[in-house]
Every structure is written in C-alpha cells, then in structure tokens.
Design a protein around this motif. Sequence first.
Motif, mmCIF file in Angstrom:
data_model
loop_
_atom_site.group_PDB
_atom_site.id
_atom_site.type_symbol
_atom_site.label_atom_id
_atom_site.label_comp_id
_atom_site.label_asym_id
_atom_site.label_seq_id
_atom_site.Cartn_x
_atom_site.Cartn_y
_atom_site.Cartn_z
ATOM 1 N N GLY A 239 -7.747 4.501 -2.572
ATOM 2 C CA GLY A 239 -7.107 4.657 -1.293
ATOM 3 C C GLY A 239 -6.313 5.962 -1.302
ATOM 4 O O GLY A 239 -6.560 7.062 -2.166
ATOM 5 N N ASN A 240 -5.344 6.288 -0.325
ATOM 6 C CA ASN A 240 -4.629 7.563 -0.216
ATOM 7 C C ASN A 240 -3.516 7.336 -1.011
ATOM 8 O O ASN A 240 -2.556 6.473 -0.751
ATOM 9 C CB ASN A 240 -4.420 7.787 1.126
ATOM 10 C CG ASN A 240 -3.502 9.099 1.566
ATOM 11 O OD1 ASN A 240 -3.029 9.700 0.530
ATOM 12 N ND2 ASN A 240 -3.883 9.719 2.697
ATOM 13 N N LEU A 241 -2.977 8.094 -1.938
ATOM 14 C CA LEU A 241 -1.768 7.877 -3.007
ATOM 15 C C LEU A 241 -0.645 8.010 -1.982
ATOM 16 O O LEU A 241 0.426 7.195 -2.268
ATOM 17 C CB LEU A 241 -1.734 9.024 -3.825
ATOM 18 C CG LEU A 241 -2.622 8.343 -5.090
ATOM 19 C CD1 LEU A 241 -2.376 9.573 -6.367
ATOM 20 C CD2 LEU A 241 -2.254 7.140 -5.580
ATOM 21 N N ILE A 242 -0.639 8.693 -0.837
ATOM 22 C CA ILE A 242 0.695 8.832 -0.151
ATOM 23 C C ILE A 242 0.981 7.360 0.512
ATOM 24 O O ILE A 242 2.115 6.772 0.346
ATOM 25 C CB ILE A 242 0.586 9.734 1.199
ATOM 26 C CG1 ILE A 242 0.090 11.141 0.554
ATOM 27 C CG2 ILE A 242 1.737 9.657 2.108
ATOM 28 C CD1 ILE A 242 1.236 11.826 -0.033
ATOM 29 N N ASN A 243 -0.138 6.618 0.842
ATOM 30 C CA ASN A 243 0.114 5.287 1.382
ATOM 31 C C ASN A 243 0.569 4.475 0.289
ATOM 32 O O ASN A 243 1.497 3.496 0.405
ATOM 33 C CB ASN A 243 -1.234 4.630 1.938
ATOM 34 C CG ASN A 243 -1.629 5.254 3.229
ATOM 35 O OD1 ASN A 243 -0.873 5.854 3.787
ATOM 36 N ND2 ASN A 243 -2.848 5.262 3.373
ATOM 37 N N VAL A 244 0.214 4.776 -0.946
ATOM 38 C CA VAL A 244 0.737 3.676 -2.006
ATOM 39 C C VAL A 244 2.129 4.167 -2.235
ATOM 40 O O VAL A 244 2.963 3.181 -2.477
ATOM 41 C CB VAL A 244 -0.427 4.037 -3.330
ATOM 42 C CG1 VAL A 244 0.226 3.511 -4.593
ATOM 43 C CG2 VAL A 244 -1.570 3.762 -3.314
ATOM 44 N N PHE A 245 2.678 5.277 -2.274
ATOM 45 C CA PHE A 245 3.873 5.551 -2.462
ATOM 46 C C PHE A 245 4.839 5.182 -1.295
ATOM 47 O O PHE A 245 5.844 4.570 -1.584
ATOM 48 C CB PHE A 245 4.223 7.260 -2.406
ATOM 49 C CG PHE A 245 3.611 7.414 -3.851
ATOM 50 C CD1 PHE A 245 3.519 6.911 -5.068
ATOM 51 C CD2 PHE A 245 3.096 8.964 -3.898
ATOM 52 C CE1 PHE A 245 2.903 7.468 -6.349
ATOM 53 C CE2 PHE A 245 2.377 9.336 -5.099
ATOM 54 C CZ PHE A 245 2.298 8.605 -6.252
ATOM 55 N N ILE A 246 4.220 5.100 -0.099
ATOM 56 C CA ILE A 246 5.135 4.547 1.029
ATOM 57 C C ILE A 246 5.159 2.899 0.591
ATOM 58 O O ILE A 246 6.276 2.608 0.897
ATOM 59 C CB ILE A 246 4.340 4.710 2.368
ATOM 60 C CG1 ILE A 246 4.532 6.443 2.610
ATOM 61 C CG2 ILE A 246 4.897 4.080 3.462
ATOM 62 C CD1 ILE A 246 3.594 6.759 3.903
ATOM 63 N N MET A 247 4.174 2.094 0.104
ATOM 64 C CA MET A 247 4.411 0.826 -0.004
ATOM 65 C C MET A 247 5.212 0.710 -1.286
ATOM 66 O O MET A 247 6.045 -0.251 -1.232
ATOM 67 C CB MET A 247 3.011 0.231 -0.467
ATOM 68 C CG MET A 247 2.745 -1.009 -0.325
ATOM 69 S SD MET A 247 3.078 -1.677 1.456
ATOM 70 C CE MET A 247 3.978 -3.007 1.104
ATOM 71 N N ARG A 317 -2.759 -3.436 -4.152
ATOM 72 C CA ARG A 317 -4.063 -3.375 -4.722
ATOM 73 C C ARG A 317 -5.068 -3.103 -3.662
ATOM 74 O O ARG A 317 -6.154 -2.173 -3.906
ATOM 75 C CB ARG A 317 -4.428 -4.904 -5.188
ATOM 76 C CG ARG A 317 -5.679 -5.005 -6.002
ATOM 77 C CD ARG A 317 -5.358 -6.309 -6.756
ATOM 78 N NE ARG A 317 -4.543 -6.183 -7.908
ATOM 79 C CZ ARG A 317 -3.763 -7.609 -7.895
ATOM 80 N NH1 ARG A 317 -3.854 -8.439 -7.151
ATOM 81 N NH2 ARG A 317 -3.062 -7.454 -9.189
ATOM 82 N N ASP A 318 -4.908 -3.163 -2.576
ATOM 83 C CA ASP A 318 -5.738 -3.144 -1.358
ATOM 84 C C ASP A 318 -5.518 -1.528 -1.029
ATOM 85 O O ASP A 318 -6.483 -0.974 -0.931
ATOM 86 C CB ASP A 318 -5.338 -3.636 0.006
ATOM 87 C CG ASP A 318 -5.783 -5.114 0.108
ATOM 88 O OD1 ASP A 318 -6.277 -5.503 -0.959
ATOM 89 O OD2 ASP A 318 -5.036 -5.936 0.668
ATOM 90 N N LEU A 319 -4.348 -0.970 -1.294
ATOM 91 C CA LEU A 319 -4.276 0.393 -0.978
ATOM 92 C C LEU A 319 -4.826 1.142 -2.100
ATOM 93 O O LEU A 319 -5.222 2.326 -1.858
ATOM 94 C CB LEU A 319 -2.547 0.810 -0.733
ATOM 95 C CG LEU A 319 -2.146 0.047 0.413
ATOM 96 C CD1 LEU A 319 -0.580 0.301 0.612
ATOM 97 C CD2 LEU A 319 -2.580 0.728 1.763
ATOM 98 N N THR A 325 -5.731 1.083 4.386
ATOM 99 C CA THR A 325 -4.859 2.010 5.119
ATOM 100 C C THR A 325 -3.649 1.149 5.340
ATOM 101 O O THR A 325 -3.693 0.009 5.342
ATOM 102 C CB THR A 325 -5.329 2.769 6.292
ATOM 103 O OG1 THR A 325 -5.676 1.768 7.198
ATOM 104 C CG2 THR A 325 -6.522 3.770 5.903
ATOM 105 N N LEU A 326 -2.392 1.966 5.567
ATOM 106 C CA LEU A 326 -1.223 0.923 5.836
ATOM 107 C C LEU A 326 -1.317 0.304 7.116
ATOM 108 O O LEU A 326 -0.993 -1.019 7.062
ATOM 109 C CB LEU A 326 -0.028 2.203 6.268
ATOM 110 C CG LEU A 326 0.435 2.761 4.819
ATOM 111 C CD1 LEU A 326 1.625 3.928 5.237
ATOM 112 C CD2 LEU A 326 0.942 1.526 3.782
#
Lengths: 358, 324
Positions: A239-247, A317-319, A325-326
């Motif tokens: 996934g996109n790490l930015i999304n991970v960090f937002i999560m 896990r999904d991200l 995606t978010l």
Amino acid sequence: MKPLLHMILANYRMTVRNRMALFWNLAFPMIFIVLFGFLFSTDFEVDIGIAGADTNATSEEIAGQLETISAFDVATGTADGELQALEDGNRSVVIVFEPGEQPEQVAAQVYYDESNPQQSQIALSAVQQFLDQINLDALDGPRTVTVTTAPVSTNDLRYIDFLVPGILAMSIMNSGLIGLASAFVTYREKGILRRIKATPFPLSQFIVARIASQLTIALAQAVVLIGLAKLLFDLRIDGNLINVFIMVIIGSTAFLSLGFVISSFAKNQEAADALANAFAFPMLFLAGVFFPVDSAPAWLQPITRAMPLRYLADAMRDLMVRGATLPDEWFNILIMVVTATVGLLLSLRLFKWEASTA
Amino acid sequence: MTSTQAQRGATSDTTAIRAVIQVVQLHKRYGDFTAVDHIDLEVGDDEIFGILGPNGAGKTTTLEMIEGLREPDGGMIEVNGIDAIREPNRVKHLIGVQLQTTSLFDHLTVRELIALFAALYDADTSSERIDQLLALVSLEEKSDARANQLSGGQQQRLSIALALVNDPEIVFLDEPTTGLDPQARRNLWDVISGLRAAGKTIVLTTHYMEEAEVLCDRVAIMDTGRIIACDTPLRLIQSLEQEATIRARVARGLDLDQFRELPGVIDAEIAEDQLSIRTHDVQTSLTALLALATEIDLRLDNLATTNANLEDVFLNLTGRSLRE
Ligand SMILES: Nc1ncnc2c1ncn2[C@@H]1O[C@H](COP(=O)(O)OP(=O)(O)O)[C@@H](O)[C@H]1O
Ligand SMILES: [Mg+2]
C-alpha cells in the motif's frame, strides 16, 4: 501558541527520558517483530513434493501452477524419493499424481506428516483449497482444465507480513490505552493537574498538547517498526505508506480517547494499569494481532467484532500488505472515529482534576 | 477580632494603604461539614500576611478558594479589584501559587520545570530570567537536577520559584516550611522576606507560631473554619493579660492550688513533673514562687521563664494548644 508548543516539547522530553515508556513503545513491539519474525519465518513456507507431474497435461498444468505460488516451495521427483523426503521432515506434503479414469483426468494422492500436525494441517488445507479450485473449474467443461490465477488463500502472505501491521496496531493501542491512562492518573495523584489548574493554561490545551505529542510519537514508532521489519525480513509493503501513517493517527486518536476514559475512572495508577490491561490483554489475542481471527469459532466472532483493536489491525493490514486505499477502509475508519468520539465525550464528563480524598 | 478589624477598616478607608485582597463572608462546606465559616479578611499591599492555625483549621481551603482552585459556597473575594469567583482566570495571571502538596513532572530538570511553568503563563522564558529565578531561591547549583532528586527544602524553594515565574504581585504560600529542619526553615524565611523587599504581597499559612511571629506583618489566627483574631503579632500578644510563662521541673504529686494562689498568677498546671505557671506579672509571681519554694522546701529544677507568644494567644482564645 507558545504555552502549547512548550508543553508539547516538554512532553517529548519526558517521553524520551522515560525508560518505561521507551520500553513499551519501542523495545516491546520490536522484540515481538524480531522474535516472531525469526521463529515463524519458515512456517508458512509450504514445502511441496510432487511426483508423477508428467502423468498428463492436467498434472503438468497443476504442478506448474503450484510452482508460481510464492508460499509454496515445490520440489519434483519420484514417488519413492519424495515420500522419503516427507519422512525425513523435508516436505510438508507430497502430492503423487496418477492417471485418472479418463485420459485428461488425474488422481492426486496427498501425503502428509502425521507427527507434525500443525504444519501439515496448514500445508494440507492450502493444497486442498488449490486442488478444489481446479476441480470446480473442471466442472465447466469435461476436457479443459482452466486453472485460475486467483490467490488460493491468504497463505501467500508470509507470517511477518501478517504480523507487522498487527504489531503496529498493538503498539498504538498500548501507548494510547496504557501509556496515557497511567500518565494522567499519576498526574492527578501527584497533584500535578491541580498545579496546572493554578496556572492560566487551560485544561483543554493540556490535553491537546498530550495528544499532539502522543500522535507524533506513534508516527515515529510506526516508522521505526516498519523500517526494522523491512530491513530484517524484507517486509512486504503493497500500500501507500502515507495512508498507513494516516491510519496510525486515526487509530491513535481512538485509543488515546479510551485511555482518557480509563484515566477518568481509575482512582490510582495501579487501578489504571489494571483497568487498561484488562481491556488490552484480551484484545491482543482476540483481535487478530498475532493470528487471523476470521477462522476463529463462530461463537468467538461476536467477541472479536466487539474489539476496537480488530478494526485497527484489519485496516493496518489492508493498507500495508493488501494494497487497499483509505476509502476501502471506510468501515474500519468509521469504527475508530466512533470510538474516539464516544471516548472523548465520556472522559469530558468524567474528568476530575484531583484525586478524591476519601 | 471585631474592634481591631473595625479600626483597621476605618483607617484603610482614609489612608493610602490599598487592600489587594478582600474577602467577605467567605464560606465553604464539604457535605455537612463547614470547613470555612463566613470569614472576613483584608490583605494590604506589600505585607506578609500569615494565616496561623492547627491542622484542619481551614487554611488551605481558604487559600485555594482565593486562588480559584476550589469553589466557595458563598461570600465575596476580590483580588486587585477583580472578582475572583467570577473571573478566576484573570486572577491567575496576577498571582503566584505554591500548593501545600505538589510533586512535579518526573524526567524534567529544575531549569526545564521553571521554563515550562514560565511558558504556561506566557511569561519570559529566557535563560537569564531562569537564572534570576534560580538565584532568588538559591538553587543555582541544582539547576540540572531532577525535581525528585532535591531535598525537602530545595523542593520547597523550587515550588516558590515556580510561584514567581510570572512575576506576580501577590504570592500564596501554603505551609512553605512544614516538614523542614530548622536550618532549611530559616533559609526559606530569608527567601520570603526577600520577596517582600522586592515589593510583593505574600499570603502564607503556617501552624508554627514562631514562623508567624518572626515572618509575618499581620497574622490571622484560624480555628475550626473561623478567624478568631487578626492583627500584628506584637499586638496579638499584647492583647493578652499574660506576660509570661514560668516553667520548672518539680517533684510529683504537689498541690496545684498553692501555685494558683500566688500573686500575679493567671493559671497553673502540672503535667507529669512539669510545672507551668501563666502570669501577667513575672517579677511578682516569680518572687512569690521562690519564697514558697523555700518555705515548703521545694526543689525547682530547670527554672525558666518564656515571654508570651502566639501559642499563648491561641491557647487563650481556644483553650487548646496549637500542636495537638
Ligand atoms: N476535599 C475535601 N473533602 C472533604 N473534606 C475536606 C476536603 N478538603 C479539606 N477537608 C476538610 O476540611 C477541613 C479543613 O481542611 P484544610 O483547609 O485543608 O485545613 P488546613 O489547611 O488548615 O489544615 C479539614 O477538616 C479537612 O479534613
Ligand atoms: Mg493545609
């Protein structure tokens, strides 16, 4: 702005100098990743031995498909040789192909090691699913065996790829729930909150400062843990790490808010720790941090669904490894937002400046 | 209380002395228990005002209501003309506060703590200012120590420094010297006197009569939620008819009445072998006591006289001792 920034800075200082906090926030999850990463690095590699692959076109095709699946380590040989390798513990399962009743059919005999039930069970079910899939497809037409390329199961995720998002979720929960609750209860017990109240600095800003510093610390934690897993185990990141960090931020907010609720209830630090652990401990095992709970018994399902950590672990896990995606995670995010809101409203109602003098 | 206070009230209206704190009919209950019972107080500019009373008298409750930390059940508080009950936040900017018990954040140094609190007031956080505050409470050498590594006296001085970060006009100190050894207590008295010299008004509480006597310009004596006297220490003592206490160690089982009947004596008592005679005329009573001792062949060991003090004032007003 200056008072707030100064308070945030002081929070960083205190966290960095607090060995207990460092242990729980960093060392503890790192130990899990390293330990479990090494311990289980081979468990989900299913060693498959194949004999008689050249029986006919169908068996050749199946053997070829098996080899393309990354979770399977395929060896081919004679039936006797492969069965010997199974006895020696070098194979998880052995598939022996023999001609079927019709020319295009094969009979597959699957052997497994009874003395190593856990591993065989995993291997067996993986192979079983794979073969079932082929049989299903075979119903479409009598001759053509079309083997789909759909992933057979989650088993092509290595354990480490499954584990790291879970550990991230766990450490977010720990620093939110346990870290914040016991910090605030200690502040109250020691009279620090009253001392702050004697200054013009508003409580709301004191809480905002705490949340801001905890969120950045959670991000740093995520960077370190992901970095470590990438370095040691070549963690899969789809996934996109930015999304991970937002999560990470969304999840932290939810668990910080629960930490506030606990700190408002608990009379002293021991009570806060006990209460926080009473929440955290079952979640560790029932929310899918260390192993999947999708396959847990049906009666357990409602319980795991009641655990906020499950939604965070799923989303992480999904991200991270499933390329989501978010927007795909809207439901998990919704649960986190609801948790955060309910927690915040509850703790604003329950918040006390001073330890009650009994 | 009534006559002296009425007088003071009258003079402060006509002279330039400004009341920086004015408390009228302030009261506070905890459940059925009345902790502060309709008290009136007036604190003037640049004075050290002491509230003297035993544990549980209601001193902390009174102070913390003025500081905006506890909500009164009724009455009026004005600090520098601001209604402290309606606008506690405006008052918080004007005052410095030391609470009776606070421990501070672990993991921060003395210097960092002072800077943090200065920042919380949006006050000067420059290192020169921190140095200045450290010097004011003689903690220069401990600037890099953690708060929990300080001795009791140093911790009290640190919390006084924290009460000064916003350069307040009024400083509240709640039992600043309780639990300190005599040396540390005297050091702290110097610090507090220094604050008055720097033009600050100080309100402190104490249960040490000596502290109130040495340090305070005016003292309010508080007991069971009420202010039972308020004046300068000297005038409080002078208001007693008693001049001094004569003490001596004597044989057990003596008849008390023979001492009570001596000239000048207000009262006498014997606790174990300790005779104490309160008198309003030391010379007369002492002469008579010595004559009596010769007459009945009584041995007086460790004979001593102590001038009347605030302890006696408290005893006289309440019939109890300050420490009990
Ligand atoms: N939060 C509280 N709840 C109930 N009673 C209290 C509380 N705080 C103080 N008290 C009671 O009120 C009385 C006055 O207390 P306090 O103001 O602390 O006295 P002091 O400072 O003179 O020792 C005491 O009897 C104390 O037990
Ligand atoms: Mg007190």
